[in-house]
Design an enzyme around this catalytic site. Structure first.
Site, PDB file in Angstrom:
ATOM      1  N   ASP A 285      -1.669  -7.122  36.839  1.00 13.07           N
ATOM      2  CA  ASP A 285      -2.758  -6.245  37.011  1.00 13.07           C
ATOM      3  C   ASP A 285      -3.109  -5.757  38.250  1.00 13.07           C
ATOM      4  OD1 ASP A 285      -4.402  -4.739  35.555  1.00 13.07           O
ATOM      5  OD2 ASP A 285      -5.725  -6.328  34.631  1.00 13.07           O
TER       6      ASP A 285
ATOM      7  N   GLU B  36      -8.767  -5.100  25.684  1.00 13.83           N
ATOM      8  CA  GLU B  36      -8.969  -5.905  26.913  1.00 13.83           C
ATOM      9  C   GLU B  36     -10.396  -6.332  26.718  1.00 13.83           C
ATOM     10  OE1 GLU B  36      -8.771  -4.093  30.857  1.00 13.83           O
ATOM     11  OE2 GLU B  36      -9.095  -5.773  32.071  1.00 13.83           O
TER      12      GLU B  36
ATOM     13  N   HIS C  84      -1.155  -2.163  38.601  1.00 12.58           N
ATOM     14  CA  HIS C  84      -1.676  -0.987  39.236  1.00 12.58           C
ATOM     15  C   HIS C  84      -1.597  -1.121  40.682  1.00 12.58           C
ATOM     16  CE1 HIS C  84      -4.085  -0.312  35.578  1.00 12.58           C
ATOM     17  NE2 HIS C  84      -3.865  -1.440  35.395  1.00 12.58           N
TER      18      HIS C  84
ATOM     19  N   HIS D   4      -3.905   1.056  27.512  1.00 10.40           N
ATOM     20  CA  HIS D   4      -4.635  -0.438  27.931  1.00 10.40           C
ATOM     21  C   HIS D   4      -5.378  -0.245  26.721  1.00 10.40           C
ATOM     22  CE1 HIS D   4      -3.804  -0.527  32.019  1.00 10.40           C
ATOM     23  NE2 HIS D   4      -4.470  -1.331  32.409  1.00 10.40           N
TER      24      HIS D   4
END
Ligand code: HPA
Ligand code: ZN
Length: 343
Positions: free
Chosen positions: A280, A202, A21, A199
């Site tokens: 990430d 997670e 990100h 995503h």
């Protein structure tokens, strides 16, 4: 190889980063510099004090700080600077190709035009290719805790960008926000030629991974570590060669797993999954790509050869064309051979 030898080896290993990100690369020092430039007041006296606050109980406690940090990003130059900082760091750590996310809605809902963030990021990515030799494919990620109609509006804003944005993704607070809610907007995105990632798995259950595949048409799953709770799903992911973009330091920092020694990376690899390792939100989770290869290698006893295989997987799982993949994988092979690491 001892630890420092392994670190040097990993730093030079050609690799792709597929789960990153851009807003999560905002280091406290740049965050403070941008706050000053844009006259944004911060609730911390210094970058050290801010960094000291980086202790997270879960994904949502991290996201609170991450979104607060984003408020310093105002001008196109800010987004350029953010992206450029990341690219120089990535280049120094052997990243040859990156498929970064950004969250347009995080900025548009603060009144920052879609074009401001997008143009700044794209300018840096273009320069990253010419000046640093890092190729890229940009992913615009929708916020799953905002209404699907906001994602739809974002998709419309992206129309003039045509092929400059390669894919759409889905991120932010996972639990309670199943992928099915976004089926229509992802269907439209696919019809417009975007690739799809999401995503899933997670913090959310394996059913969210299945939902991302079936309802969104996801071709790659971000995180996905909870797939191991559903053997039939693992079989499907292996059979269909659906890549997982795993982020080991993130998983420890957000308490998806208690410690690195408990991380399922080895199990995922041994199950035959197409696993990649990524960073990430590296400014928040204590390490960039090298540390994300190294920490599980040390905690789980992965060999240099295992790490070479992860680097190969990172190119295989990318959106690059067959020829580009083959050339980069040949570079990995040459690097491994030069360092006496078996293939
Ligand atoms: N998970 C979900 N959403 C996110 C993350 C993450 O790790 N980082 C930024 N947005
Ligand atoms: Zn993520």
């Amino acid at each position: 190889m001892d630890e420092s030898g392994l670190r040097t080896f990993v730093e030079g290993l050609p690799k792709a980063e597929l789960h990153l990100h851009l807003e999560g690369t905002l280091e406290p020092e740049l965050l403070f510099a941008l706050a000053e430039r844009n006259e944004v007041a911060l609730p911390y006296p210094s970058s050290d004090a801010l960094r000291a606050a980086y202790h997270f109980a879960d994904l949502s406690s991290f996201l609170d700080l991450y979104y607060a940090g984003c408020t310093v990003l105002v001008t196109e130059q800010d987004f350029y600077d953010l992206t450029w900082h990341y690219l120089t760091r990535a280049a120094a750590e052997g990243v040859r190709h990156v498929e970064p996310f950004y969250d347009p809605q995080t900025h548009t809902k603060r009144g920052i035009p879609f074009e401001t963030a997008t143009n700044g990021i794209l300018r840096a990515l273009t320069e990253g290719e010419s000046a640093l030799g890092i190729t890229s494919r940009l992913i615009m990620s929708f916020l799953r805790d905002d209404p699907p109609m906001s994602a739809r509006a974002t998709l419309e804003s992206a129309l003039p960008y045509d092929t400059l944005i390669a894919a759409v993704g889905l991120d932010s607070a996972e639990v309670g926000h199943p992928p099915e809610e976004f089926a229509d907007v992802f269907s439209l995105a696919r019809a417009r030629g975007y690739r799809v990632v999401a995503h899933a798995g997670e913090e959310g259950p394996p059913a969210y991974i299945t939902g991302a595949l079936d309802s969104l048409g996801a071709m790659r799953i971000d995180h996905g570590v909870r797939c191991l709770e559903d053997p039939a799903l693992v079989e499907r992911l292996v059979h269909d060669r659906v890549p997982l973009t795993v982020c080991p330091l993130s998983n420890v920092r957000l308490r998806v797993v208690p410690t690195m020694a408990d991380h399922p990376l080895r199990h995922l690899i041994e199950a035959g999954l197409l696993v990649t390792v990524n960073s990430d939100d590296p400014a928040y989770f204590g390490g960039y790509i090298t540390d994300n290869y190294l920490a599980p290698a040390l905690a789980l006893g992965l060999s240099a050869r295992d790490l070479v295989r992860l680097a190969v997987a990172s190119f295989e799982a990318s959106f690059l064309g067959t020829g580009e993949k083959a050339a980069l994988i040949a570079d990995v092979r040459a690097y491994a051979e030069t360092h006496g690491v078996g293939w």
